[in-house]
Scaffold this motif. Structure first.
Motif, PDB file in Angstrom:
ATOM      1  N   TYR A 304       0.877  -1.176   0.000  1.00 62.89           N
ATOM      2  CA  TYR A 304       0.000   0.000   0.000  1.00 62.89           C
ATOM      3  C   TYR A 304       0.916   1.228   0.000  1.00 62.89           C
ATOM      4  CZ  TYR A 304      -3.598  -3.396   1.235  1.00 62.89           C
ATOM      5  OH  TYR A 304      -4.453  -4.480   1.234  1.00 62.89           O
ATOM      6  N   TRP A 307      -0.173   4.691   1.489  1.00 60.93           N
ATOM      7  CA  TRP A 307      -0.915   4.648   2.760  1.00 60.93           C
ATOM      8  C   TRP A 307       0.125   4.527   3.880  1.00 60.93           C
ATOM      9  CZ3 TRP A 307      -5.422   0.594   3.671  1.00 60.93           C
ATOM     10  CH2 TRP A 307      -6.191   0.986   4.767  1.00 60.93           C
ATOM     11  N   TYR A 366      -5.211  -0.640  12.591  1.00 56.47           N
ATOM     12  CA  TYR A 366      -4.358  -0.448  11.415  1.00 56.47           C
ATOM     13  C   TYR A 366      -2.893  -0.337  11.827  1.00 56.47           C
ATOM     14  CZ  TYR A 366      -2.271   1.713   7.309  1.00 56.47           C
ATOM     15  OH  TYR A 366      -1.448   1.993   6.250  1.00 56.47           O
ATOM     16  N   SER A 376      -8.453   2.468  12.222  1.00 61.39           N
ATOM     17  CA  SER A 376      -9.173   2.071  11.010  1.00 61.39           C
ATOM     18  C   SER A 376      -9.189   0.549  10.871  1.00 61.39           C
ATOM     19  CB  SER A 376      -8.522   2.693   9.777  1.00 61.39           C
ATOM     20  OG  SER A 376      -8.815   4.077   9.701  1.00 61.39           O
ATOM     21  N   MET A 378      -8.747  -2.380   8.582  1.00 62.00           N
ATOM     22  CA  MET A 378      -8.117  -2.686   7.311  1.00 62.00           C
ATOM     23  C   MET A 378      -8.628  -4.029   6.797  1.00 62.00           C
ATOM     24  SD  MET A 378      -4.069  -3.150   6.468  1.00 62.00           S
ATOM     25  CE  MET A 378      -3.406  -2.717   4.851  1.00 62.00           C
ATOM     26  N   ASN A 430     -10.680  -0.894   1.321  1.00 61.67           N
ATOM     27  CA  ASN A 430      -9.417  -1.165   2.027  1.00 61.67           C
ATOM     28  C   ASN A 430      -9.442  -0.722   3.482  1.00 61.67           C
ATOM     29  OD1 ASN A 430      -8.084  -2.353  -0.115  1.00 61.67           O
ATOM     30  ND2 ASN A 430      -7.066  -0.477  -0.791  1.00 61.67           N
ATOM     31  N   GLY A 431      -9.946   0.492   3.729  1.00 57.69           N
ATOM     32  CA  GLY A 431      -9.959   1.022   5.087  1.00 57.69           C
ATOM     33  C   GLY A 431     -11.311   1.595   5.444  1.00 57.69           C
ATOM     34  N   ASP A 439     -12.171   5.279   5.249  1.00 59.76           N
ATOM     35  CA  ASP A 439     -10.970   6.010   5.647  1.00 59.76           C
ATOM     36  C   ASP A 439     -10.445   6.769   4.426  1.00 59.76           C
ATOM     37  OD1 ASP A 439      -8.326   6.788   6.174  1.00 59.76           O
ATOM     38  OD2 ASP A 439      -7.893   5.035   7.395  1.00 59.76           O
ATOM     39  N   SER A 445      -6.653   4.207   0.847  1.00 58.95           N
ATOM     40  CA  SER A 445      -7.447   3.666   1.950  1.00 58.95           C
ATOM     41  C   SER A 445      -8.929   3.582   1.627  1.00 58.95           C
ATOM     42  CB  SER A 445      -7.224   4.495   3.224  1.00 58.95           C
ATOM     43  OG  SER A 445      -7.495   5.869   2.991  1.00 58.95           O
TER      44      SER A 445
END
Length: 538
Positions: A304, A307, A366, A376, A378, A430-431, A439, A445
């Motif tokens: 990522y 991120w 996270y 967050s 994930m 993803n988040g 997110d 994210s």
């Protein structure tokens, strides 16, 4: 026959005609073959001549199109029979949904359409030529590459780097399950680059810093750019200095044991063992407080790559513990008691630190930074468990993550990242923030990564959440193949509205890990019926 080259702007075409007599109420079949013979490859640097794999059977003169056509016409019925024998057990399985059957086989388009090259090793090539200046010490490198060639495919049709390793980690299930010797060959190529270095300086775009192109005992990001000279010059990626990435070394170790587990290739394991030890020694420096758990460096230092991660993290920390566990298992298989004890001690410390620093009662945070987004959710937080489960190392003495925590995390992801995102129709974002809002702290994210969703679905299936896993993956299939109309060009990512990124991408081949999980469950369900009657079976 011979003809003059066409003039600029001139339109030319060719036609093939065949005729036959068809009796009344009867039928005839006309067979046509189209072949192209392009045996020689020069990459952008034009430094080396490469020959394609098929030249060992059809020569490299460029005059093999008639022979290729003849071979196809005399063998295609056999090919079709073999394809049907491979696909029919899945296509005829009424318990599997139709969309899944389509996705499973059709996502394989990328293995041929991904800028793929399969090259021969030159007949006069010797082990020293392949091992590099440092001498990799891989005793079976030359025999493997001689027999199976060198295989490379692009990260994506827009991201032109061969065998991008943080992404191949996901896609590799397709290779190891269907063409395992190509996965073994690819791993040997990566192993060679690990022990060699490239001291040329380079400036990296994201940080502006200058560092050498490739450090020793570190897994490369990729094996090169088709516009340069792949295999010879690696790490075409210019965004970050990936020597400081936390996931690449771990993904090599995880794939080595996974490959051994599925192929039982003990010679491969023996060759890779010193390389695994070398990359894990390099990785240990990222455990800055000696608690058995690595820390991320405060930048986007993993797949990522936009991120940011600070401190201990669910993604890299989970991959680390899974890799440490597999080091213990490989040491046990190879009878290396000293190394096994070393990593067992690290594992016991690391497990405690991981739970203490990241578990919040429902899922793994996270990261441990305490920032606004450190809590967050994930979607990829169980990536380590995914690989452990695929290798049968997710229970008993090898249980790294408490089963109850894994299930709680997966249920939270399903509830928040899947069902609370786009009405549960687009896969897993993803988040996701705990309050059910995506997110938006980075450009990645709030994306959905199709290959990550398929691996998440496989993890759910491994843990018994079959219905949830299939529903999660179905969202991606419906979005890409039906609503977006991106069949045979599955993107890396899309957002809830109007944005997609990187068409025709490698990572979605991870869908084959779903098939492995489903096959494993089917075998376990059938096992009791196969046990002998009588006394309790041990």
């Amino acid at each position: 026959g011979k003809s003059d080259p066409t003039e600029k702007g001139e339109v030319t075409a060719a036609a093939v005609c065949a005729s036959c007599r068809v009796p009344a109420h009867g039928h005839k079949t006309l067979e046509l073959a189209l072949a192209w013979d392009m045996p020689c490859v020069h990459f952008g640097s034009k430094e080396k001549l490469h020959l394609r794999r098929y030249t060992r059977f059809f020569g490299s003169e460029g005059n093999a199109a008639p022979a290729l056509s003849h071979y196809a016409l005399t063998h295609y019925k056999e090919w079709e029979r073999k394809i049907e024998a491979w696909q029919n057990p899945i296509l005829e399985n009424s318990q599997l949904p139709s969309w899944y059957k389509s996705a499973l086989f059709n996502e394989l388009y990328f293995l041929t359409d991904g800028g793929t090259v399969w090259m021969e090793v030159a007949p006069d090539c010797c082990a020293e030529d392949l091992q590099g200046p440092a001498g990799a010490g891989l005793s079976h490198l030359l025999p493997v590459l001689r027999e199976y060639g060198r295989f490379a495919y692009l990260e994506g049709q827009e991201y032109r780097m061969y065998n991008t390793y943080d992404v191949h980690f996901y896609a590799s299930f397709a290779l190891v399950m269907l063409w395992p010797k190509l996965q073994i060959s690819l791993q040997y190529d990566i192993a060679v680059t690990v022990v060699n270095e490239d001291v040329q300086p380079r400036q990296y775009l994201m940080c502006g810093q200058t560092a050498q192109v490739k450090m020793k005992n570190v897994v490369p990001h990729d094996i090169g750019d088709p516009g340069d000279e792949p295999w010879q010059r690696v790490n075409a990626y210019l965004m970050h200095d990936t020597a400081d990435w936390k996931d690449l070394n771990l993904k090599f170790v995880l794939q080595v044991y996974r490959d051994y587990y599925l192929t039982h290739d003990s010679l491969y394991l023996q060759d890779m063992w010193p390389v695994c030890q070398a990359v894990m020694e390099s990785e240990l420096k990222f455990d800055t407080d000696n608690d058995g758990l690595i820390e991320n460096g405060g930048f986007a230092d993993q797949t990522y790559d936009a991120w940011v991660v600070h401190g201990a993290s669910a993604y890299c920390g989970g991959l680390w513990l899974a890799a440490v566990c597999m080091m213990c298992k490989m040491a046990e298989v190879l009878g290396d008691t000293e190394v096994r004890q070393k990593y067992l001690d690290i594992l016991n410390k690391g497990k405690e630190a991981f739970e203490r620093r990241l578990w919040n009662g429902k899922y793994y945070n996270y990261d441990s930074s305490g920032s606004d987004t450190s809590t967050s959710i994930m979607s990829d937080q169980c990536a380590g468990q995914w690989f452990l489960g695929a290798c049968g190392l997710d229970q008993g003495e090898f249980e790294v993550f408490p089963k109850s925590h894994v299930l709680s995390a997966l249920k939270t992801i399903f509830e928040k990242n899947v069902l609370s995102f786009a009405g549960g129709t687009m896969g897993a974002v993803n988040g996701m923030r705990p309050d059910g809002v995506p997110d938006t702290s980075s450009v990645q994210s709030n994306e959905v990564w199709v290959g990550v969703v398929y691996s998440l679905a496989a993890t759910m299936i491994q843990e018994g959440m079959v219905e949830e896993g299939l529903r999660t993956a179905e969202g991606c299939y419906r979005m890409v193949w039906e609503r977006l109309g991106m069949a045979f060009q599955t993107p890396e990512a899309y957002r809830e509205k109007k944005v997609y990124r990187s068409l025709a991408y490698m990572r979605p081949l991870s869908i084959w890990s779903m098939q492995l999980a489903l096959e494993r469950r089917a075998a376990q369900a059938a096992a009791p019926a196969q046990l002998p009657q009588g006394p309790t079976h041990p």
